[in-house]
Design an enzyme around this catalytic site. Sequence first.
Site, PDB file in Angstrom:
ATOM      1  N   PHE A 141       3.624   9.348   3.556  1.00 31.00           N
ATOM      2  CA  PHE A 141       5.062   9.365   3.797  1.00 31.00           C
ATOM      3  C   PHE A 141       5.590   7.961   3.507  1.00 31.00           C
ATOM      4  CE2 PHE A 141       8.978   8.763   6.108  1.00 31.00           C
ATOM      5  CZ  PHE A 141       9.689   9.884   5.730  1.00 31.00           C
ATOM      6  N   ASP A 226       1.959  -0.267   2.240  1.00 32.32           N
ATOM      7  CA  ASP A 226       3.183   0.140   2.926  1.00 32.32           C
ATOM      8  C   ASP A 226       2.945  -0.033   4.428  1.00 32.32           C
ATOM      9  OD1 ASP A 226       5.247   1.418   4.238  1.00 32.32           O
ATOM     10  OD2 ASP A 226       5.310   3.136   2.884  1.00 32.32           O
ATOM     11  N   LYS A 255      11.668  -1.360   9.057  1.00 35.42           N
ATOM     12  CA  LYS A 255      11.757  -0.959  10.457  1.00 35.42           C
ATOM     13  C   LYS A 255      11.812  -2.148  11.412  1.00 35.42           C
ATOM     14  CE  LYS A 255       9.974   3.717   9.833  1.00 35.42           C
ATOM     15  NZ  LYS A 255      11.302   4.350   9.823  1.00 35.42           N
TER      16      LYS A 255
END
Length: 402
Positions: A141, A226, A255
């Site tokens: 994801f 990531d 984030k």
Amino acid sequence: MTATDDLIATAEAHSAHTYHPLPVVVATADGAWMTDVEGRRYLDLLAGYSALNFGHGNRRLVEAAKAQLDRVTLTSRAFHHDRFGAFCARLAELCGMEMVLPMNTGAEAVETAVKTARKWGYRVKGVPAEMAKIVVAGGNFHGRTTTIISFSTDPEARADYGPYTPGFQIVPYGDVTAMREALTENTVAVLIEPIQGEAGVLVPPAGYLPAVRELTRERNVLLIADEIQSGLGRTGRTFACEHEGVVPDAYVLGKALGGGIVPVSAVVSSAEVLGVFRPGEHGSTFGGNPLACAVALEVIAMLRSGEYQARAAELGEHLHRELAALAGTGRVTQVRGRGLWAGVDVHPRYGTGREVSERLMDRRVLVKDTHGSTIRIAPPLVIGKEDLDWGLAQLRAVLDIA
């Protein structure tokens, strides 16, 4: 109707149904706790998918944002501003890298990493035009843009969005042999999550990341990590890659970099890699804006102390010890994760992940489900041990574990 019912009905009537949120309407939050419009308090064990690593309303971050709001919030990259250079320098230093390319959301940073890898492949590695390939892992994801969902294996993420962007090859996560066979002379990068968050907090087999690092080094392929969810303290280290002694060619961050206040993301790499860009070839109006830089600079300063990484490691050890005990009851089939991050697979006979999440909500604990009967636990790193234990007690209660 209650205030909760009214607000949810308004949202349902006027917003696209891209999410299925739990039926709670948050009004205020502090630390690891949130309060809804009815005045009920909930323990947050999701932390905005790691965007809130430092808790809700962290005073250092709020004060940094307030101070910058009184000065300047946006210049666009048409002009310099006085927070930009320090942000890039200190983030590069935190990562052990040389250059930073700032964006806003995590998906934008992943898109930027894809463009970076392709440009590097053509200008540095010498891959023929339009032939660059990027290898990714199944179950990934990385975001929800058209290009990113083109290499997703999640039917819900992909359905009805074709035609899909070419140039990607998917191999099983954790399979070194498949990774080795996938790398060719036209491969420019391997893009991978050191721990797969959305897939259920999947930790790859020991030795997998070092093996991929060695393969990419041998084949002159970029390794892009990531760390949007796994990075910046979540796993007990600054980066999840550190647990296996791996240093990638580039980090993709987001984030927590914005402290839960503003969206901040970045690709961080060497001058050789990010130096392939020339003026006009990529950009973002809001990327690296003064407000984002002011907040992110404070985040970086907090991470440099090592306090939050140590806290995640210590409390994470306690969390996983407690969760491992649940796995012996038959009601929990598997627990995975690192630091203050866990995926908990509930036996289907005791409910789906959604049903367990709803029962926890009724007991004033907020988590989120993923993929069937899996729930994710990722509290703010500032959570107290007593609060964490109380939350775990509610999980035992909803699973009827004495």
